[in-house]
Design an enzyme around this catalytic site. Structure first.
Site, PDB file in Angstrom:
ATOM      1  N   ASP A  55      -8.226  -7.715 -14.956  1.00 17.07           N
ATOM      2  CA  ASP A  55      -9.625  -8.134 -15.015  1.00 17.07           C
ATOM      3  C   ASP A  55     -10.456  -7.289 -14.053  1.00 17.07           C
ATOM      4  O   ASP A  55     -10.737  -7.700 -12.932  1.00 17.07           O
ATOM      5  CB  ASP A  55      -9.718  -9.624 -14.662  1.00 17.07           C
ATOM      6  CG  ASP A  55     -11.136 -10.152 -14.732  1.00 17.07           C
ATOM      7  OD1 ASP A  55     -11.941  -9.576 -15.474  1.00 17.07           O
ATOM      8  OD2 ASP A  55     -11.425 -11.139 -14.027  1.00 17.07           O
ATOM      9  N   SER A  89     -12.369 -13.019 -17.530  1.00 13.93           N
ATOM     10  CA  SER A  89     -12.360 -12.885 -18.976  1.00 13.93           C
ATOM     11  C   SER A  89     -12.008 -11.450 -19.338  1.00 13.93           C
ATOM     12  O   SER A  89     -12.564 -10.506 -18.783  1.00 13.93           O
ATOM     13  CB  SER A  89     -13.736 -13.246 -19.558  1.00 13.93           C
ATOM     14  OG  SER A  89     -13.749 -13.048 -20.962  1.00 13.93           O
ATOM     15  N   GLU A 118      -0.691 -24.729 -20.482  1.00 16.65           N
ATOM     16  CA  GLU A 118      -1.803 -24.223 -21.276  1.00 16.65           C
ATOM     17  C   GLU A 118      -2.256 -25.292 -22.273  1.00 16.65           C
ATOM     18  O   GLU A 118      -1.446 -25.949 -22.920  1.00 16.65           O
ATOM     19  CB  GLU A 118      -1.388 -22.956 -22.025  1.00 16.65           C
ATOM     20  CG  GLU A 118      -1.265 -21.728 -21.141  1.00 16.65           C
ATOM     21  CD  GLU A 118      -2.608 -21.191 -20.683  1.00 16.65           C
ATOM     22  OE1 GLU A 118      -3.641 -21.833 -20.944  1.00 16.65           O
ATOM     23  OE2 GLU A 118      -2.619 -20.116 -20.060  1.00 16.65           O
ATOM     24  N   TYR A 159       3.475  -0.056 -22.790  1.00 23.29           N
ATOM     25  CA  TYR A 159       3.555  -1.472 -22.434  1.00 23.29           C
ATOM     26  C   TYR A 159       2.217  -1.994 -21.913  1.00 23.29           C
ATOM     27  O   TYR A 159       1.979  -3.199 -21.864  1.00 23.29           O
ATOM     28  CB  TYR A 159       4.661  -1.711 -21.402  1.00 23.29           C
ATOM     29  CG  TYR A 159       4.336  -1.294 -19.985  1.00 23.29           C
ATOM     30  CD1 TYR A 159       3.849  -2.211 -19.066  1.00 23.29           C
ATOM     31  CD2 TYR A 159       4.530   0.012 -19.555  1.00 23.29           C
ATOM     32  CE1 TYR A 159       3.561  -1.836 -17.767  1.00 23.29           C
ATOM     33  CE2 TYR A 159       4.251   0.396 -18.270  1.00 23.29           C
ATOM     34  CZ  TYR A 159       3.768  -0.526 -17.367  1.00 23.29           C
ATOM     35  OH  TYR A 159       3.486  -0.144 -16.076  1.00 23.29           O
ATOM     36  N   ASP A 182     -13.643  -6.338 -14.050  1.00 22.02           N
ATOM     37  CA  ASP A 182     -14.981  -6.777 -13.662  1.00 22.02           C
ATOM     38  C   ASP A 182     -14.993  -8.159 -13.002  1.00 22.02           C
ATOM     39  O   ASP A 182     -16.051  -8.706 -12.701  1.00 22.02           O
ATOM     40  CB  ASP A 182     -15.939  -6.754 -14.852  1.00 22.02           C
ATOM     41  CG  ASP A 182     -15.438  -7.592 -16.025  1.00 22.02           C
ATOM     42  OD1 ASP A 182     -14.441  -8.324 -15.851  1.00 22.02           O
ATOM     43  OD2 ASP A 182     -16.037  -7.505 -17.105  1.00 22.02           O
ATOM     44  N   ALA A 232       0.811  -1.213   0.000  1.00 19.18           N
ATOM     45  CA  ALA A 232       0.000   0.000   0.000  1.00 19.18           C
ATOM     46  C   ALA A 232       0.846   1.266   0.000  1.00 19.18           C
ATOM     47  O   ALA A 232       0.489   2.269  -0.632  1.00 19.18           O
ATOM     48  CB  ALA A 232      -0.933  -0.001   1.207  1.00 19.18           C
ATOM     49  N   HIS A 268       3.716  -7.042 -17.054  1.00 20.36           N
ATOM     50  CA  HIS A 268       3.481  -6.379 -15.777  1.00 20.36           C
ATOM     51  C   HIS A 268       4.461  -6.971 -14.764  1.00 20.36           C
ATOM     52  O   HIS A 268       4.709  -8.176 -14.750  1.00 20.36           O
ATOM     53  CB  HIS A 268       2.046  -6.586 -15.310  1.00 20.36           C
ATOM     54  CG  HIS A 268       1.729  -5.939 -14.001  1.00 20.36           C
ATOM     55  ND1 HIS A 268       2.056  -4.621 -13.724  1.00 20.36           N
ATOM     56  CD2 HIS A 268       1.135  -6.416 -12.867  1.00 20.36           C
ATOM     57  CE1 HIS A 268       1.667  -4.323 -12.495  1.00 20.36           C
ATOM     58  NE2 HIS A 268       1.111  -5.393 -11.962  1.00 20.36           N
ATOM     59  N   ASP A 319     -11.693  -3.789 -19.002  1.00 19.85           N
ATOM     60  CA  ASP A 319     -10.538  -4.663 -18.820  1.00 19.85           C
ATOM     61  C   ASP A 319      -9.340  -4.132 -19.599  1.00 19.85           C
ATOM     62  O   ASP A 319      -9.471  -3.252 -20.447  1.00 19.85           O
ATOM     63  CB  ASP A 319     -10.851  -6.082 -19.289  1.00 19.85           C
ATOM     64  CG  ASP A 319     -11.960  -6.740 -18.472  1.00 19.85           C
ATOM     65  OD1 ASP A 319     -12.119  -6.358 -17.295  1.00 19.85           O
ATOM     66  OD2 ASP A 319     -12.652  -7.618 -19.015  1.00 19.85           O
ATOM     67  N   ASN A 325       2.985   2.913  -3.362  1.00 17.29           N
ATOM     68  CA  ASN A 325       2.265   3.864  -4.206  1.00 17.29           C
ATOM     69  C   ASN A 325       1.616   4.933  -3.337  1.00 17.29           C
ATOM     70  O   ASN A 325       1.371   4.718  -2.149  1.00 17.29           O
ATOM     71  CB  ASN A 325       1.230   3.145  -5.084  1.00 17.29           C
ATOM     72  CG  ASN A 325       0.050   2.615  -4.285  1.00 17.29           C
ATOM     73  OD1 ASN A 325      -0.826   3.372  -3.861  1.00 17.29           O
ATOM     74  ND2 ASN A 325       0.015   1.304  -4.071  1.00 17.29           N
ATOM     75  N   ASP A 356       1.789  -6.894  -4.984  1.00 17.46           N
ATOM     76  CA  ASP A 356       1.846  -5.967  -6.118  1.00 17.46           C
ATOM     77  C   ASP A 356       1.579  -4.552  -5.616  1.00 17.46           C
ATOM     78  O   ASP A 356       0.513  -4.264  -5.074  1.00 17.46           O
ATOM     79  CB  ASP A 356       0.804  -6.372  -7.160  1.00 17.46           C
ATOM     80  CG  ASP A 356       0.979  -5.636  -8.478  1.00 17.46           C
ATOM     81  OD1 ASP A 356       1.785  -4.683  -8.531  1.00 17.46           O
ATOM     82  OD2 ASP A 356       0.306  -6.006  -9.455  1.00 17.46           O
ATOM     83  N   ASP A 374      -9.251 -15.746 -19.709  1.00 18.19           N
ATOM     84  CA  ASP A 374      -9.480 -15.934 -21.137  1.00 18.19           C
ATOM     85  C   ASP A 374      -9.575 -14.565 -21.806  1.00 18.19           C
ATOM     86  O   ASP A 374      -9.941 -13.578 -21.174  1.00 18.19           O
ATOM     87  CB  ASP A 374     -10.786 -16.698 -21.377  1.00 18.19           C
ATOM     88  CG  ASP A 374     -10.657 -18.179 -21.058  1.00 18.19           C
ATOM     89  OD1 ASP A 374      -9.528 -18.631 -20.764  1.00 18.19           O
ATOM     90  OD2 ASP A 374     -11.684 -18.881 -21.100  1.00 18.19           O
TER      91      ASP A 374
END
Length: 718
Positions: A303, A309, A444, A549, A305, A223, A332, A326, A226, A355, A397
């Site tokens: 993502d 996806s 995958e 990027y 929402d 936290a 990253h 999205d 940033n 992160d 996805d």
């Protein structure tokens, strides 16, 4: 008998700090690690007698009755494992050697140490014995941050430099990063950071009492690195105008950033992006004793929402619609830190994702993690601390949708393999890149990977995060046929078959004639092939943009059209050229350009062809002439190239490296003709032995940065 008094004391800084692996810190304070004993010497005015009762007091944080921030423990003849203790190693002398021990779950931080001397009559006198700093201890088996392998402890706690990976999944580049956790005042700044987090401001005693837990501390660091919703270290900016601050591309390490933060009265430093946030967070975590490393995820999903996806929308003409919340980043960078998860099953211990890039709010603050890497791999998205968000980052996805009108949309394409590729980190003990994708997910395309993905969605359905409609699309959506004669889009980047099983009319791809370097003109071919036995009339709209990027276009540099009739089974090529003068002023730090072609086939399907072009920057070569020895001057030569087809008269070379250069060196580069090479000679005096990293950054008004680094082994002076 005279009252017992302390005349003087010796905290034995050198011997204690060598034993605790803290002698690297450039500090006059005693720095020790928890769960490990250290020695002090007290000189009294007389020997201790039976009538004297001695207690030690170690206080951290605000005054409190909380035992774990205000431990009081007696001087005894034997220690007590798991508790604070003080053992008298001397008898019959006024000079007393004492062994102090802290438990492996002690609160970390700045401690004030004192001794209380009580007499039989009940009189108590207190003497202050200075202070010490207590850190997490990866060498102590009972500490939650314990790592069994010594080489890993050296890498993830003691190594003061690292490597950041960037680019895209097919062309991975690397840059050095100076963590500098042992440099002057960095530890004090890290401790000050803890005292400025919002939880401390809300309840200082409770916050300090939680600093025995690496989970809690790592979340605070996430936290505070940033500046969103607090006065954290770095203000993020994703754009083109960095006026009033520093272009994130120009940072080469954490030290200057943290020094600036303190010098500015703890006001946010401008500016940071993901690799900068991760570099600073890694410095703080290692400085406090939590094992940490930088990790890069290529094709990283954001993502927003939370439906696992990444949705991209087009209208019926193939034009991109700005309906999605999205994002899909080319790469990253985040951190992993190592500790036990006492709040979860034992199998979830080990590497945890933290992160610091401000993307989403977690529990009311911009932070992320710690999310167990093992939980991410198994799809256990119900686990605390943003596990679902990180799972999506590596395993969402990618879906393509067409809006036919206001109320009708259809998913016409789904790529299950694109997101989360070549997840990379620096190797232990070398500058090699290690691919750790298998830590995050099963291969995958395997049945196990798809099973984990569906399990994750079912858990989000149960939690009410997604609805049954979304769930159905995940399981059977690709078997549903689109409506008749509705336009379809096929993306070159996708590896899945679209929902419409019909054979496309044409295929397409972009090919580079040669791999372009920074400063070169770009020559590219669009190849279209007719897959049918009938001639096809094709109209194509071609565009090209410089991109960040994060995948966001920054400037359109090319727009063109093609018209062609392609015979049965025929292949045609369309040459394109993007000159250096067209893109030079608009490139971001990553030197990426995206080119796309939307091809319309008369009475047929549409085709969308895409390619990301990554421009190679010229290398910087560094040579050390002679042996590098502590406190002895050594000559270094930096060889660089003007990458442009024009003169450079304002080139500057910046040099830094913990243990090699105090602060940062700035050297002017002589005027360079187009494509000319040059050497810059300078002298440095290393001040720390071991493996060190020298970083060089060549800048001009014509380009932001060309970086290079070299590992240098520095020997002790004899």
């Amino acid at each position: 008998m005279a009252a017992l008094k302390v005349r003087n004391y010796d905290l034995q800084l050198i011997s204690n700090m060598v034993a605790h692996h803290t002698d690297y810190y450039n500090s006059s304070d005693l720095i020790v690690r928890r769960g490990q004993s250290f020695s002090i010497t007290l000189n009294f005015n007389r020997p201790i007698s039976k009538g004297d009762t001695l207690h030690f007091v170690a206080v951290t944080g605000p005054p409190s009755s909380d035992y774990n921030t205000n431990p009081i423990f007696p001087l005894s003849t034997s220690g007590s494992s798991g508790y604070w203790s003080a053992v008298n190693e001397t008898s019959g002398s006024s000079k007393v050697n004492i062994t102090l021990s802290s438990p492996a779950n002690a609160v970390i931080g700045y401690y004030q140490l004192s001794i209380q001397i009580s007499t039989k009559r009940g009189k108590t006198t207190s003497f202050r014995l200075g202070h010490f700093i207590l850190l997490f201890n990866s060498w102590a088996p009972d500490d939650d941050v314990y790592i069994e392998d010594e080489e890993e402890r050296k890498e993830y706690v003691l190594n003061d430099h690292g490597i950041s990976y960037f680019g895209h999944e097919k062309l991975i580049r690397e840059e050095g990063w100076n963590f500098g956790q042992f440099e002057e005042n960095i530890l004090n700044i890290c401790l000050a950071l803890l005292d400025r987090n919002l939880k401390y401001l809300e309840d200082p005693v409770l916050d300090c009492s939680c600093r025995n837990n690496p989970l809690y501390v790592s979340r605070v660091v996430s936290a505070m690195v940033n500046s969103y919703d607090d006065k954290g270290v770095l203000e993020g900016l994703w754009g083109e105008n960095f006026s009033g601050g520093v272009n994130p591309a120009l940072w080469s390490g954490s030290v200057e950033i943290l020094w600036r933060w303190r010098k500015r009265g703890y006001k946010p430093v401008k500016y940071g992006q993901c690799w900068v946030f991760a570099g600073v967070a890694c410095t703080i975590l290692r400085c406090l004793g939590i094992p940490a490393r930088m990790v890069t995820n290529f094709v990283s999903a954001h993502d927003k929402d939370q439906n696992l996806s990444i949705d991209e929308y087009y209208d019926s003409t193939g034009r991109t619609l700005k309906k999605t919340i999205d994002a899909l980043w080319n790469y990253h960078v985040w951190n992993e830190c190592w500790f036990k998860r006492n709040d979860l099953k034992k199998s979830y211990s080990g590497w945890q994702v933290v992160d610091s890039t401000p993307q989403e709010i977690s529990e009311g603050r911009y932070c992320c993690g710690p999310a167990s890497v093992k939980a991410i791999k198994e799809g256990d998205v119900q686990m605390d601390y943003d596990t679902a968000f990180v799972f999506a980052s590596v395993n969402a996805d990618r879906s393509t949708w067409i809006y036919y009108d206001k109320n009708i949309k259809e998913r016409v394409y789904c790529d299950t393999k694109l997101v989360g590729q070549n997840i990379s980190t620096k190797a232990v003990g070398s500058d090699d890149r290690v691919d750790i994708t298998a830590n995050y997910k099963y291969p995958e395309g395997s049945a196990k990977e798809r099973m984990v993905y569906i399990r994750a969605r079912k858990r989000l359905l149960k939690a009410g995060v997604i609805d049954k409609k979304d769930m159905g699309r995940a399981i059977i959506g690709r078997n549903k046929k689109p409506r008749k004669r509705r336009p379809n889009i096929r993306s070159e980047a996708s590896s899945e078959v679209p929902e419409d099983p019909g054979v496309p009319d044409i295929s397409g791809k972009f090919q580079l004639r040669e791999s372009p370097a920074f400063g070169d003109d770009i020559h590219i071919l669009l190849t279209l092939k007719n897959l049918t036995s009938k001639s096809k009339h094709v109209k194509g709209k071609i565009s090209s943009s410089t991109i960040m990027y994060t995948g966001v276009p920054t400037y359109e540099i090319l727009r063109d059209s093609i018209y062609a009739t392609i015979g049965p089974k025929e292949e045609k090529q369309f040459p394109l050229e993007i000159s250096h003068s067209e893109y030079e002023a608009h490139l971001t730090k990553d030197c990426m350009i995206e080119v796309s072609a939307l091809c319309e086939v008369k009475q047929g399907r549409k085709l969308l062809v895409r390619k990301v072009i990554s421009l190679e920057k010229p290398p910087i070569r560094i040579m050390v002439h002679g042996d590098a020895v502590v406190h002895e001057p050594v000559e270094v030569e930096v060889m660089l190239v003007n990458p442009l087809s024009e003169w450079i008269k304002d080139g500057v070379l910046h040099l830094e490296g913990s243990g090699l250069i105090e602060g940062k060196l700035r050297k002017w580069v002589p005027s360079l003709k187009p494509k000319e090479s040059a050497s810059v000679i300078f002298e440095m005096v290393p001040y720390r032995s071991g493996s060190r990293q020298l970083l060089a950054d060549f800048t001009s008004k014509k380009f932001s940065d060309i970086k290079g680094f070299k590992s240098i082994e520095v020997e002790e002076a004899y």
